[in-house]
Design an enzyme around this catalytic site. Structure first.
Site, PDB file in Angstrom:
ATOM      1  N   SER A  67       0.807  -1.223   0.000  1.00  0.00           N
ATOM      2  CA  SER A  67       0.000   0.000   0.000  1.00  0.00           C
ATOM      3  C   SER A  67       0.836   1.268   0.000  1.00  0.00           C
ATOM      4  CB  SER A  67      -0.962  -0.049   1.189  1.00  0.00           C
ATOM      5  OG  SER A  67      -1.849   1.032   1.170  1.00  0.00           O
ATOM      6  N   ASP A 284      -3.341   6.484  -2.981  1.00  0.00           N
ATOM      7  CA  ASP A 284      -2.160   5.908  -2.335  1.00  0.00           C
ATOM      8  C   ASP A 284      -1.581   4.817  -3.236  1.00  0.00           C
ATOM      9  OD1 ASP A 284      -4.070   3.928  -1.887  1.00  0.00           O
ATOM     10  OD2 ASP A 284      -3.211   3.346   0.029  1.00  0.00           O
ATOM     11  N   ASP A 286      -1.499   1.574  -3.560  1.00  0.00           N
ATOM     12  CA  ASP A 286      -2.273   0.481  -4.174  1.00  0.00           C
ATOM     13  C   ASP A 286      -3.711   0.889  -4.455  1.00  0.00           C
ATOM     14  OD1 ASP A 286      -3.170   0.526  -1.550  1.00  0.00           O
ATOM     15  OD2 ASP A 286      -3.239  -1.648  -1.326  1.00  0.00           O
ATOM     16  N   ASN A 390      -8.031   9.143   6.710  1.00  0.00           N
ATOM     17  CA  ASN A 390      -6.967   8.898   5.721  1.00  0.00           C
ATOM     18  C   ASN A 390      -7.493   8.600   4.316  1.00  0.00           C
ATOM     19  OD1 ASN A 390      -7.776   6.169   5.685  1.00  0.00           O
ATOM     20  ND2 ASN A 390      -6.233   5.547   7.163  1.00  0.00           N
ATOM     21  N   PRO A 520      -3.509   1.791  22.798  1.00  0.00           N
ATOM     22  CA  PRO A 520      -2.253   1.109  22.493  1.00  0.00           C
ATOM     23  C   PRO A 520      -2.126   0.872  20.990  1.00  0.00           C
ATOM     24  CG  PRO A 520      -3.838  -0.430  23.459  1.00  0.00           C
ATOM     25  CD  PRO A 520      -4.484   0.919  23.474  1.00  0.00           C
ATOM     26  N   SER A 521      -0.928   1.020  20.464  1.00  0.00           N
ATOM     27  CA  SER A 521      -0.667   0.703  19.059  1.00  0.00           C
ATOM     28  C   SER A 521      -0.889  -0.786  18.834  1.00  0.00           C
ATOM     29  CB  SER A 521       0.780   1.071  18.716  1.00  0.00           C
ATOM     30  OG  SER A 521       1.173   0.462  17.511  1.00  0.00           O
ATOM     31  N   THR A 523       0.883  -2.444  16.648  1.00  0.00           N
ATOM     32  CA  THR A 523       2.092  -3.023  16.055  1.00  0.00           C
ATOM     33  C   THR A 523       3.386  -2.740  16.808  1.00  0.00           C
ATOM     34  OG1 THR A 523       2.242  -1.075  14.634  1.00  0.00           O
ATOM     35  CG2 THR A 523       1.171  -3.023  13.696  1.00  0.00           C
TER      36      THR A 523
END
Length: 560
Positions: A67, A284, A286, A390, A520-521, A523
């Site tokens: 992406s 973006d 993709d 986004n 919390p993220s 990743t």
């Protein structure tokens, strides 16, 4: 599992050893990493896709893409039978497969999983997987790894659909499983004919004769620009100029693309002072995200951003209007259906957009961050619209609702042909075919935006003024263990550690139009902080205060 199948799996898996010290996790974006370490992962996702096809007795998609990531990265994701993302129930198995230390461990996992899921692995049924990739140089070799993974399950076949946008592959999987035409040309024809239908239904008084309104699109030097060049030749009534199509020698996602434009709020490479006042859009890498922008002055590289929140608002406004027209008057038997229109956002949606939508009288729901949650919630409505800021999102129409609109159109065709009610029915049907209901699609979204702006006679500037975004700031705070933070209520409230939510509330109350939350993220070991307030200075100050609270409560790390 018979001995022949075991032997094939062991032999093929031994050709794709896992890289040392690499641990990957399957998320909304599938697996993503530097392309050089992904061969074994993509091979194993090929096996996963074949097993998923056997389990569901349906066509499955496998897409090689990263992406909006840099060109040296790549990734792999699976499209389920609906054209949507891989079911969350299978994500832990995807993680286990990707991280199995060797061929023998991998085989053990597969044997255990096919027993648990009762997958028919006897060669009687065949698996069918559609393959696609974007324009990254690493795509070809990774696609071959996926193909070998698929072939290692007896009776499985893969069809290479070539270089595609991610949404095209998802659309093809959905179409194939519905038993309708599903080639790339079919995709282009459905989009262009639905767009033409919407343009033909624009009220005559709103059509401005003799004015050609050009749209200039940043293709992110990726696959989307390439496909838009094909699509634009099939369109009437819209003049599109594609820049950064990938043919000019630019680098994928480098200083270009929707992610860069939305986050940095500056115009992409290839755009500049000569573009002042014109309508611009950015895809973006993709082509599953889309944002619009304008260049307000010759003296700055800053832009007027029109993000996913404003796209959602435009679509909601148009669909609400068509539903309202359709419900008016008439003696037909079918005019008493009350369609449920729902808007789905995450806590990251700008507060001004949520207020605007609620003022329109629309039902607005919130989910945790992530497209899979938004999509699932949107599917509960007759018409569900979701978009992230986004630029990733879509519109879902229930089968029940579409059946009713078809019937209503037939009824109006005999009772009041050419009436405003019938036109509204036709517009809703055209939107349901133009928008990609499988997944967010920048190309279909772009055509829908263009048709609606034309229909209501708005410039990008009028659209941008729909409401004024509240200033916001996002920060990250490094922590040792992100799982120490547990949230509820679509990630807007913290339940662990105790006391932190009360401290956040007290800090937020100090600022006019203040709003903030932490989560919390998914990743990395960071806590993400979001803050909004009436001025940029106040939003920055609130975000910093909340970041300091996180640092203090969790006792480690420092804010970035």
């Amino acid at each position: 599992m018979n001995e022949e199948q075991q032997s094939i799996l062991l032999e093929s898996a031994s050709r794709f050893p896992t890289p040392e010290g690499v641990k990957l996790s399957y998320g909304t974006a599938g697996f993503r990493a530097d392309a050089s370490i992904l061969q074994s992962t993509v091979f194993r996702v090929g096996i996963l896709a074949a097993l998923r096809s056997l389990k569901t007795q349906s066509v499955i998609g496998l897409m090689i893409t990263a992406s909006h990531n840099k060109v040296s990265d790549n990734g792999v994701k699976i499209a389920d039978p609906s054209g949507g993302m891989l079911t969350q129930e299978w994500e832990p198995f995807a993680d286990a497969l990707a991280n199995a230390s060797d061929a023998q461990v991998l085989l053990g996992l597969i044997i255990e999983f096919i027993k648990k899921e009762n997958i028919p692995l006897n060669g009687v049924r065949s698996a069918e997987i559609l393959l696609g990739r974007d324009t990254r140089p690493s795509g070809e070799s990774l696609l071959e790894a996926a193909r070998q993974g698929i072939c290692s399950i007896l009776g499985s076949v893969s069809l290479d659909m070539g270089i595609l946008t991610t949404p095209q592959l998802h659309w093809m999987v959905r179409a194939r499983n519905k038993g309708i035409k599903s080639s790339e040309l079919d995709y282009f024809e459905q989009l262009s004919s639905s767009f033409r239908c919407l343009m033909d239904l624009i009220p005559k008084e709103r059509k401005i004769s003799g004015v050609v309104d050009k749209l200039t699109v940043d293709g992110a030097n990726g696959v989307g620009g390439e496909k838009l060049e094909v699509l634009k030749k099939m369109l009437n009534g819209l003049l599109i100029e594609v820049r950064n199509s990938g043919k000019e020698g630019g680098v994928l996602n480098e200083g270009v693309g929707a992610d860069y434009v939305q986050k940095e709020k500056v115009f992409p490479c290839g755009f500049g002072p000569n573009d002042v006042g014109i309508r611009c859009a950015s895809l973006d890498g993709d082509a599953d995200r889309l944002v619009y922008f304008s260049v307000p002055s010759k003296s700055s590289n800053k832009i007027g951003l029109v993000d996913g929140d404003k796209m959602l608002s435009l679509f909601a406004l148009f669909i609400k209007e068509q539903l309202s027209i359709l419900s008016k008057g008439g003696d037909g038997k079918l005019n008493n259906y009350q369609a449920r229109l729902g808007i789905v956002q995450t806590a990251y949606a700008n507060g001004a957009s949520t207020d605007y939508l609620k003022q329109l009288g629309l039902e607005v729901m919130f989910t945790p961050t992530g497209v899979k949650y938004l999509h699932e919630k949107a599917a509960e409505y007759d018409i569900g619209i979701y978009f992230e800021a986004n630029g990733h999102g879509t519109i879902l129409f229930s089968e029940r609702f579409l059946y009713w609109v078809e019937a209503r159109n037939d009824e109006l065709s005999s009772l009041a042909k050419g009436s405003e009610q019938q036109k509204a029915a036709l517009r809703l049907l055209a939107v349901s075919k133009l928008i990609n209901q499988a997944v967010g699609d920048a190309l279909s979204g772009l055509l829908l935006v263009e048709a609606i702006l034309c229909h209501i006679g708005w410039s990008i500037h009028r659209w941008s003024e729909l409401y004024q975004d509240l200033p916001s700031r996002q920060l990250k705070v490094k922590v040792v263990d992100r799982t120490a933070v547990v949230t509820t209520n679509a990630e807007t409230l913290v339940v662990q550690p105790p006391g932190i939510q009360e401290a956040i509330n007290a800090e937020t109350a100090k600022y006019p139009q203040g709003r903030s939350f932490i989560r919390p993220s998914g990743t990395e070991d960071v806590i993400r902080v979001y803050a909004e307030a009436s001025t940029q200075e106040a939003a920055d100050s609130l975000a910093n205060s909340i970041a300091q609270l996180v640092d203090r409560f969790l006792g480690f790390g420092s804010s970035q």
